[in-house]
Scaffold this active site. Structure first.
Site, PDB file in Angstrom:
ATOM      1  N   GLY A  13       0.785  -1.239   0.000  1.00 21.94           N
ATOM      2  CA  GLY A  13       0.000   0.000   0.000  1.00 21.94           C
ATOM      3  C   GLY A  13       0.809   1.276   0.000  1.00 21.94           C
ATOM      4  O   GLY A  13       0.294   2.332   0.368  1.00 21.94           O
ATOM      5  N   SER A  14       2.063   1.209  -0.460  1.00 22.01           N
ATOM      6  CA  SER A  14       2.831   2.465  -0.471  1.00 22.01           C
ATOM      7  C   SER A  14       2.240   3.463  -1.472  1.00 22.01           C
ATOM      8  O   SER A  14       2.232   4.666  -1.220  1.00 22.01           O
ATOM      9  CB  SER A  14       4.316   2.203  -0.743  1.00 22.01           C
ATOM     10  OG  SER A  14       4.528   1.750  -2.044  1.00 22.01           O
ATOM     11  N   ASN A  15       1.721   2.959  -2.588  1.00 18.93           N
ATOM     12  CA  ASN A  15       1.056   3.870  -3.532  1.00 18.93           C
ATOM     13  C   ASN A  15      -0.260   4.396  -2.951  1.00 18.93           C
ATOM     14  O   ASN A  15      -0.613   5.556  -3.171  1.00 18.93           O
ATOM     15  CB  ASN A  15       0.782   3.167  -4.862  1.00 18.93           C
ATOM     16  CG  ASN A  15       1.995   3.165  -5.760  1.00 18.93           C
ATOM     17  OD1 ASN A  15       2.328   4.165  -6.377  1.00 18.93           O
ATOM     18  ND2 ASN A  15       2.685   2.026  -5.806  1.00 18.93           N
ATOM     19  N   LEU A  86      -5.080  -7.274  -6.480  1.00 23.78           N
ATOM     20  CA  LEU A  86      -4.800  -8.483  -7.244  1.00 23.78           C
ATOM     21  C   LEU A  86      -6.035  -9.241  -7.735  1.00 23.78           C
ATOM     22  O   LEU A  86      -5.905 -10.184  -8.503  1.00 23.78           O
ATOM     23  CB  LEU A  86      -3.915  -9.427  -6.420  1.00 23.78           C
ATOM     24  CG  LEU A  86      -2.550  -8.831  -6.064  1.00 23.78           C
ATOM     25  CD1 LEU A  86      -1.729  -9.814  -5.253  1.00 23.78           C
ATOM     26  CD2 LEU A  86      -1.791  -8.393  -7.311  1.00 23.78           C
ATOM     27  N   ILE A  89     -11.619  -7.246 -11.442  1.00 27.17           N
ATOM     28  CA  ILE A  89     -12.762  -6.367 -11.137  1.00 27.17           C
ATOM     29  C   ILE A  89     -14.029  -6.967 -11.745  1.00 27.17           C
ATOM     30  O   ILE A  89     -14.079  -7.223 -12.954  1.00 27.17           O
ATOM     31  CB  ILE A  89     -12.503  -4.948 -11.712  1.00 27.17           C
ATOM     32  CG1 ILE A  89     -11.227  -4.345 -11.124  1.00 27.17           C
ATOM     33  CG2 ILE A  89     -13.701  -4.037 -11.483  1.00 27.17           C
ATOM     34  CD1 ILE A  89     -11.234  -4.138  -9.630  1.00 27.17           C
ATOM     35  N   ASN A 103      -5.800   1.803 -13.199  1.00 28.31           N
ATOM     36  CA  ASN A 103      -4.784   0.916 -12.613  1.00 28.31           C
ATOM     37  C   ASN A 103      -3.394   1.412 -12.977  1.00 28.31           C
ATOM     38  O   ASN A 103      -3.220   2.121 -13.960  1.00 28.31           O
ATOM     39  CB  ASN A 103      -4.966  -0.509 -13.146  1.00 28.31           C
ATOM     40  CG  ASN A 103      -4.040  -1.495 -12.465  1.00 28.31           C
ATOM     41  OD1 ASN A 103      -3.813  -1.423 -11.245  1.00 28.31           O
ATOM     42  ND2 ASN A 103      -3.481  -2.416 -13.234  1.00 28.31           N
ATOM     43  N   HIS A 105       0.452  -0.297 -13.669  1.00 30.35           N
ATOM     44  CA  HIS A 105       1.208  -1.541 -13.830  1.00 30.35           C
ATOM     45  C   HIS A 105       2.690  -1.194 -13.842  1.00 30.35           C
ATOM     46  O   HIS A 105       3.091  -0.240 -14.517  1.00 30.35           O
ATOM     47  CB  HIS A 105       0.802  -2.233 -15.134  1.00 30.35           C
ATOM     48  CG  HIS A 105       1.409  -3.583 -15.269  1.00 30.35           C
ATOM     49  ND1 HIS A 105       0.913  -4.686 -14.620  1.00 30.35           N
ATOM     50  CD2 HIS A 105       2.515  -4.002 -15.923  1.00 30.35           C
ATOM     51  CE1 HIS A 105       1.674  -5.732 -14.885  1.00 30.35           C
ATOM     52  NE2 HIS A 105       2.662  -5.339 -15.678  1.00 30.35           N
ATOM     53  N   ASP A 146      -4.789  -6.187 -17.475  1.00 26.38           N
ATOM     54  CA  ASP A 146      -3.755  -5.341 -18.088  1.00 26.38           C
ATOM     55  C   ASP A 146      -3.996  -5.007 -19.559  1.00 26.38           C
ATOM     56  O   ASP A 146      -3.053  -4.744 -20.298  1.00 26.38           O
ATOM     57  CB  ASP A 146      -2.371  -6.012 -17.953  1.00 26.38           C
ATOM     58  CG  ASP A 146      -1.990  -6.204 -16.487  1.00 26.38           C
ATOM     59  OD1 ASP A 146      -2.433  -5.400 -15.653  1.00 26.38           O
ATOM     60  OD2 ASP A 146      -1.257  -7.151 -16.199  1.00 26.38           O
ATOM     61  N   GLU A 175       6.245   5.648  -9.978  1.00 24.53           N
ATOM     62  CA  GLU A 175       4.841   5.517  -9.548  1.00 24.53           C
ATOM     63  C   GLU A 175       4.472   6.654  -8.597  1.00 24.53           C
ATOM     64  O   GLU A 175       3.427   7.286  -8.755  1.00 24.53           O
ATOM     65  CB  GLU A 175       4.626   4.175  -8.849  1.00 24.53           C
ATOM     66  CG  GLU A 175       4.750   3.014  -9.805  1.00 24.53           C
ATOM     67  CD  GLU A 175       4.560   1.664  -9.130  1.00 24.53           C
ATOM     68  OE1 GLU A 175       4.232   0.718  -9.839  1.00 24.53           O
ATOM     69  OE2 GLU A 175       4.731   1.561  -7.903  1.00 24.53           O
TER      70      GLU A 175
END
Ligand code: GRF
Length: 191
Positions: A13-15, A86, A89, A103, A105, A146, A175
């Site tokens: 969860g750093s983003n 992960l 959806i 998203n 990637h 993706d 990111e």
């Protein structure tokens, strides 16, 4: 009117944290909710520390779609931003949020994408294949992993002696720098 975001994350969860912090300064965009499919995901500790509401769904609950849609409705969520999420959806969500699920990637899609290509695996493959460049891809979500429409790609160089961990560090830096800004531009209708 404030545009409300839900961030979906399965891991560190750093983003997610970076998005929360970035939009704290915004008068018009707020991260209202963090959603995870893992009860022990470190992102939930971050949510607590940051004072952001969070919810956990099992894979079954998530795939069914109803419960999550009702929660998103309760929080008046306009955009869904995936940050290391992960699960696939479900279609119900794609219908309710067309072109509103974004998203990131950690590679230059269509390279190093698809089922199973996430986390360190991506960077290991990049190093194994002696790529000279990698980067990030910010894209919309569709029915296939993706493969949604690409919104923005940013490239970084890979040196001959870079390890997968070195590549991960470079990609993460991109990111953090680009994801919140590109999300902001999408919501403002500029992308
Ligand atoms: C990021 O590299 C992102 O590109 C990918 O999953 C990773 C999540 O990392 N989709 P973190 O949990 O935000 O640290």
């Amino acid at each position: 009117m404030t545009q409300n975001i839900a961030v979906f994350a399965s891991g560190s969860g750093s983003n997610a944290e970076n998005l929360v912090n970035y939009f704290r300064e915004s008068p018009s965009i707020k991260v209202q909710l963090i959603v995870s499919n893992k009860a022990d995901a470190p992102v939930l500790e971050r949510a607590k520390r940051l004072g952001v509401r969070f919810a956990v769904f099992s894979k079954n609950e998530f795939e069914n779609g109803k419960k999550i849609l009702s929660l998103l409705n309760d929080f008046d969520i306009h955009f869904i931003v995936l940050a290391g999420f992960l699960l696939k959806i479900p279609e119900e969500l794609l219908h309710v949020y067309p072109d509103k699920i974004i998203n990131i990637h950690p590679a230059l899609l269509p390279k190093y994408g698809g089922k199973g290509m996430y986390g360190d695996k991506v960077h290991q493959e990049v190093v194994l294949n002696k790529e000279k460049q990698t980067g990030i891809t910010i894209h919309y979500i569709n029915e296939n992993y993706d493969e949604g429409q690409i919104i923005r790609q940013v490239v970084c160089e890979v040196s001959e002696d870079d390890s997968p961990a070195d590549v991960a560090t470079k990609v993460h830096a991109l990111e953090y720098q680009y994801y919140p800004r590109v999300v902001e531009q999408i919501i403002a209708g500029l992308q």
